[in-house]
Design a protein around this motif. Structure first.
Motif, PDB file in Angstrom:
ATOM      1  N   THR A 163      85.496  21.443  55.662  1.00 46.40           N
ATOM      2  CA  THR A 163      85.814  22.249  54.487  1.00 46.40           C
ATOM      3  C   THR A 163      85.098  23.581  54.621  1.00 46.40           C
ATOM      4  OG1 THR A 163      86.057  20.316  53.057  1.00 46.40           O
ATOM      5  CG2 THR A 163      85.626  22.423  51.981  1.00 46.40           C
ATOM      6  N   THR A 164      85.865  24.676  54.529  1.00 49.96           N
ATOM      7  CA  THR A 164      85.305  26.015  54.651  1.00 49.96           C
ATOM      8  C   THR A 164      85.616  26.795  53.389  1.00 49.96           C
ATOM      9  OG1 THR A 164      85.574  26.006  57.053  1.00 49.96           O
ATOM     10  CG2 THR A 164      85.316  28.153  55.981  1.00 49.96           C
ATOM     11  N   VAL A 165      84.589  27.388  52.779  1.00 52.00           N
ATOM     12  CA  VAL A 165      84.754  28.125  51.524  1.00 52.00           C
ATOM     13  C   VAL A 165      84.192  29.527  51.692  1.00 52.00           C
ATOM     14  CG1 VAL A 165      84.205  28.214  49.066  1.00 52.00           C
ATOM     15  CG2 VAL A 165      84.593  25.995  50.170  1.00 52.00           C
ATOM     16  N   THR A 166      85.078  30.520  51.593  1.00 53.94           N
ATOM     17  CA  THR A 166      84.626  31.906  51.461  1.00 53.94           C
ATOM     18  C   THR A 166      85.074  32.473  50.118  1.00 53.94           C
ATOM     19  OG1 THR A 166      86.606  32.866  52.484  1.00 53.94           O
ATOM     20  CG2 THR A 166      84.816  32.224  53.951  1.00 53.94           C
ATOM     21  N   GLY A 167      85.889  31.702  49.391  1.00 52.08           N
ATOM     22  CA  GLY A 167      86.316  32.051  48.046  1.00 52.08           C
ATOM     23  C   GLY A 167      85.530  31.247  47.035  1.00 52.08           C
ATOM     24  N   VAL A 168      86.246  30.595  46.105  1.00 52.18           N
ATOM     25  CA  VAL A 168      85.593  29.845  45.033  1.00 52.18           C
ATOM     26  C   VAL A 168      86.141  28.417  44.994  1.00 52.18           C
ATOM     27  CG1 VAL A 168      85.157  29.704  42.561  1.00 52.18           C
ATOM     28  CG2 VAL A 168      85.263  31.936  43.669  1.00 52.18           C
ATOM     29  N   PHE A 169      85.250  27.453  45.045  1.00 55.11           N
ATOM     30  CA  PHE A 169      85.574  26.036  44.904  1.00 55.11           C
ATOM     31  C   PHE A 169      84.871  25.530  43.659  1.00 55.11           C
ATOM     32  CE2 PHE A 169      84.839  21.558  45.289  1.00 55.11           C
ATOM     33  CZ  PHE A 169      85.891  21.035  46.025  1.00 55.11           C
ATOM     34  N   SER A 170      85.630  24.926  42.730  1.00 51.98           N
ATOM     35  CA  SER A 170      85.044  24.408  41.484  1.00 51.98           C
ATOM     36  C   SER A 170      85.588  23.029  41.210  1.00 51.98           C
ATOM     37  CB  SER A 170      85.353  25.331  40.300  1.00 51.98           C
ATOM     38  OG  SER A 170      84.856  26.639  40.523  1.00 51.98           O
ATOM     39  N   ALA A 171      84.757  22.157  40.678  1.00 51.11           N
ATOM     40  CA  ALA A 171      85.181  20.793  40.370  1.00 51.11           C
ATOM     41  C   ALA A 171      84.427  20.272  39.165  1.00 51.11           C
ATOM     42  CB  ALA A 171      84.961  19.872  41.568  1.00 51.11           C
ATOM     43  N   THR A 172      85.129  19.487  38.341  1.00 50.58           N
ATOM     44  CA  THR A 172      84.515  18.836  37.180  1.00 50.58           C
ATOM     45  C   THR A 172      84.791  17.350  37.246  1.00 50.58           C
ATOM     46  OG1 THR A 172      84.844  20.823  35.835  1.00 50.58           O
ATOM     47  CG2 THR A 172      84.404  18.761  34.668  1.00 50.58           C
ATOM     48  N   ASN A 173      83.750  16.552  37.319  1.00 52.34           N
ATOM     49  CA  ASN A 173      83.863  15.089  37.353  1.00 52.34           C
ATOM     50  C   ASN A 173      84.855  14.634  38.415  1.00 52.34           C
ATOM     51  OD1 ASN A 173      82.017  14.793  35.190  1.00 52.34           O
ATOM     52  ND2 ASN A 173      83.658  15.152  33.715  1.00 52.34           N
ATOM     53  N   ALA A 174      84.728  15.200  39.594  1.00 55.30           N
ATOM     54  CA  ALA A 174      85.605  14.863  40.718  1.00 55.30           C
ATOM     55  C   ALA A 174      84.792  14.218  41.830  1.00 55.30           C
ATOM     56  CB  ALA A 174      86.308  16.113  41.241  1.00 55.30           C
ATOM     57  N   GLU A 175      85.504  13.469  42.685  1.00 55.49           N
ATOM     58  CA  GLU A 175      84.890  12.872  43.855  1.00 55.49           C
ATOM     59  C   GLU A 175      85.349  13.656  45.088  1.00 55.49           C
ATOM     60  OE1 GLU A 175      85.549   8.684  44.145  1.00 55.49           O
ATOM     61  OE2 GLU A 175      85.211   8.346  42.006  1.00 55.49           O
ATOM     62  N   VAL A 176      84.401  14.265  45.806  1.00 55.87           N
ATOM     63  CA  VAL A 176      84.719  15.096  46.954  1.00 55.87           C
ATOM     64  C   VAL A 176      84.041  14.512  48.184  1.00 55.87           C
ATOM     65  CG1 VAL A 176      84.573  17.396  47.969  1.00 55.87           C
ATOM     66  CG2 VAL A 176      84.897  17.138  45.492  1.00 55.87           C
ATOM     67  N   SER A 177      84.841  14.315  49.235  1.00 56.00           N
ATOM     68  CA  SER A 177      84.301  13.805  50.492  1.00 56.00           C
ATOM     69  C   SER A 177      84.850  14.639  51.640  1.00 56.00           C
ATOM     70  CB  SER A 177      84.682  12.331  50.689  1.00 56.00           C
ATOM     71  OG  SER A 177      84.212  11.851  51.939  1.00 56.00           O
ATOM     72  N   THR A 178      83.958  15.096  52.523  1.00 58.27           N
ATOM     73  CA  THR A 178      84.375  15.882  53.674  1.00 58.27           C
ATOM     74  C   THR A 178      83.428  15.605  54.829  1.00 58.27           C
ATOM     75  OG1 THR A 178      84.920  18.115  54.455  1.00 58.27           O
ATOM     76  CG2 THR A 178      83.020  17.906  52.989  1.00 58.27           C
ATOM     77  N   THR A 179      83.926  15.787  56.048  1.00 55.45           N
ATOM     78  CA  THR A 179      83.064  15.545  57.200  1.00 55.45           C
ATOM     79  C   THR A 179      82.030  16.649  57.341  1.00 55.45           C
ATOM     80  OG1 THR A 179      84.903  14.428  58.302  1.00 55.45           O
ATOM     81  CG2 THR A 179      83.036  15.051  59.668  1.00 55.45           C
ATOM     82  N   TYR A 180      82.494  17.909  57.334  1.00 55.34           N
ATOM     83  CA  TYR A 180      81.594  19.052  57.453  1.00 55.34           C
ATOM     84  C   TYR A 180      81.878  20.055  56.346  1.00 55.34           C
ATOM     85  CZ  TYR A 180      81.101  17.000  62.053  1.00 55.34           C
ATOM     86  OH  TYR A 180      80.879  16.120  63.076  1.00 55.34           O
ATOM     87  N   LEU A 181      80.843  20.739  55.910  1.00 55.36           N
ATOM     88  CA  LEU A 181      80.978  21.738  54.841  1.00 55.36           C
ATOM     89  C   LEU A 181      80.313  23.033  55.275  1.00 55.36           C
ATOM     90  CD1 LEU A 181      81.684  22.585  51.919  1.00 55.36           C
ATOM     91  CD2 LEU A 181      79.454  21.665  51.239  1.00 55.36           C
ATOM     92  N   ASN A 182      81.039  24.142  55.110  1.00 49.93           N
ATOM     93  CA  ASN A 182      80.493  25.452  55.423  1.00 49.93           C
ATOM     94  C   ASN A 182      80.845  26.403  54.291  1.00 49.93           C
ATOM     95  OD1 ASN A 182      79.454  27.738  56.636  1.00 49.93           O
ATOM     96  ND2 ASN A 182      80.339  27.298  58.645  1.00 49.93           N
ATOM     97  N   VAL A 183      79.847  26.853  53.541  1.00 50.90           N
ATOM     98  CA  VAL A 183      80.040  27.829  52.470  1.00 50.90           C
ATOM     99  C   VAL A 183      79.494  29.157  52.971  1.00 50.90           C
ATOM    100  CG1 VAL A 183      79.574  28.446  50.079  1.00 50.90           C
ATOM    101  CG2 VAL A 183      79.806  26.030  50.713  1.00 50.90           C
ATOM    102  N   TYR A 184      80.384  30.109  53.189  1.00 53.33           N
ATOM    103  CA  TYR A 184      79.997  31.385  53.765  1.00 53.33           C
ATOM    104  C   TYR A 184      79.334  32.289  52.727  1.00 53.33           C
ATOM    105  CZ  TYR A 184      82.365  30.662  58.237  1.00 53.33           C
ATOM    106  OH  TYR A 184      82.724  30.203  59.481  1.00 53.33           O
ATOM    107  N   ALA A 185      78.699  33.367  53.240  1.00 56.71           N
ATOM    108  CA  ALA A 185      78.137  34.380  52.358  1.00 56.71           C
ATOM    109  C   ALA A 185      79.224  34.905  51.434  1.00 56.71           C
ATOM    110  CB  ALA A 185      77.548  35.528  53.186  1.00 56.71           C
ATOM    111  N   TYR A 186      78.906  35.052  50.156  1.00 54.16           N
ATOM    112  CA  TYR A 186      79.814  35.445  49.080  1.00 54.16           C
ATOM    113  C   TYR A 186      80.759  34.315  48.672  1.00 54.16           C
ATOM    114  CZ  TYR A 186      78.273  40.264  49.874  1.00 54.16           C
ATOM    115  OH  TYR A 186      77.520  41.407  50.017  1.00 54.16           O
ATOM    116  N   GLY A 187      80.697  33.174  49.327  1.00 52.88           N
ATOM    117  CA  GLY A 187      81.466  32.018  48.886  1.00 52.88           C
ATOM    118  C   GLY A 187      80.750  31.299  47.763  1.00 52.88           C
TER     119      GLY A 187
END
Length: 357
Positions: free
Chosen positions: A130-154
């Motif tokens: 999962t790669t985020v350079t924008g906006v990721f938002s969640a409320t009472n959710a279940e999130v599963s990913t192998t790898y996570l990369n949140v870039y600068a300004y993400g």
């Protein structure tokens, strides 16, 4: 006692359980797509492919800015559980990309960010990264990913629910270079998590402005947690961290937060900020602990300790408690915040001048 100063997310072909509406986002007009999930349907768009309710036919998902009426605009996507019978709210992907456009030096407020929002009850599962350079938002959710990369300004934000990172095969499996805010989230990582800056744009400019905040009752469990350079980690309220080792250049900890490592030698902090609810004495043993029973103390020569209240007012001339070897083991006395002291002093001066008149 001694004192220390302290390509568009294309839904053109999406016809099942999708609705498109237009809304304003900053000065730009974002396209917003709300997608309700049916657990027996697979749907394919031009740049996004996903399987509902089954992990048998995973593909990639890309959400990114696109030109709309000649203007570069964000695309906002909402995943919802859906209201029809049999809908489980499950979304399966291989990789997920949530993109934003940024101009170096302009700051995050000048960014054009596409976004993904997960509503209550959604389960989002990525077998890859999962790669985020924008906006990721969640409320009472279940999130599963192998790898996570949140870039600068993400931006990666969750309120409630769980975040599970399953990868184990790289030097660091997850890297946070932007902003992460987790409130009341159960956060689990199978390997090392790194909070550090990264290269920005084609010029490779290095930005060290990562800011990770665990708040509420967020709990993080992992192997190693690293905070490097000028990047920051904050544990607020009753947040807790349980890892084999923690090495942090900048760590802020509320007095009700908890940090647990394998042994005292597995904790290293360059700049430690203690956030107090009141001015009562504090024992660091109530905040920091080691599973092998060794006592965690801090040396004034290697750790710079500051103290403030929850409003950000700094306490100066704090009296620290020391053990027999001169290591800091707590806070024995806290004076009034410097800002409050200045106000009291000013009022006293005004009162004295009026009396002279």
């Amino acid at each position: 006692m001694r004192k220390m100063n302290s390509n568009i997310f294309s839904i053109a072909k999406l016809s099942v359980f999708a609705a498109a509406v237009f809304s304003a986002s900053s000065a730009l007009h974002a396209r917003t797509y709300t997608i309700g999930q049916n657990n027996t349907t697979s749907t394919y768009g031009e740049n996004i492919h996903f399987s509902f309710g089954s992990d048998s036919s995973r593909q990639n998902a890309t959400i990114e800015n696109a030109y709309w009426n000649g203007e570069r605009t964000p695309v906002d996507v909402i995943f919802s559980k859906g209201s029809e019978a049999g809908q489980t709210g499950e979304f399966y992907f291989t990789t997920l990309y949530v993109y934003g456009d940024h101009e170096y030096g302009s700051g995050p407020d000048k960014s054009v960010n596409s976004s993904l929002t997960l509503r209550d009850g959604v389960k989002l599962n990525m077998s890859g990264s999962t790669t985020v350079t924008g906006v990721f938002s969640a409320t009472n959710a279940e999130v599963s990913t192998t790898y996570l990369n949140v870039y600068a300004y993400g931006h990666f934000n969750m309120d409630g629910g769980s975040l599970t990172l399953t990868g184990t095969s790289t030097t660091y499996t997850y890297k946070i270079s932007g902003e992460m805010n987790l409130n009341n989230v159960v956060f689990t990582a199978n390997d090392k998590v790194l909070i550090d800056g990264g290269r920005f744009g084609n010029d490779g400019v290095s930005i060290n402005d990562a800011n990770v905040v665990f708040s509420g009752n967020t709990s993080f469990t992992g192997t190693s947690l690293l905070v490097e350079n000028t990047n920051k980690l904050s544990l607020l309220n009753s947040a807790s961290v349980k890892v084999d080792s923690l090495s942090a250049s900048n760590l802020s900890v509320s007095q009700n937060a908890r940090v647990s490592v394998s042994s005292a030698s597995d904790l290293s902090v360059d700049n430690l900020n203690i956030i107090l609810d009141d001015i009562s004495p504090v024992s660091f043993a109530d905040i920091f602990s080691a599973s092998d029973g060794t006592s965690i103390v801090f040396s004034a020569e290697t750790t710079n300790i500051s103290v403030m209240n929850s409003s950000g007012e700094v306490y100066n001339d704090v009296d620290f408690a020391y053990d027999g070897d001169g290591n800091i083991i707590g806070i024995s006395e806290v004076p009034e915040p410097s800002a409050l002291s200045a106000i009291i002093g000013s009022l006293a001066l005004i009162f004295a001048l009026r009396r002279r008149r």
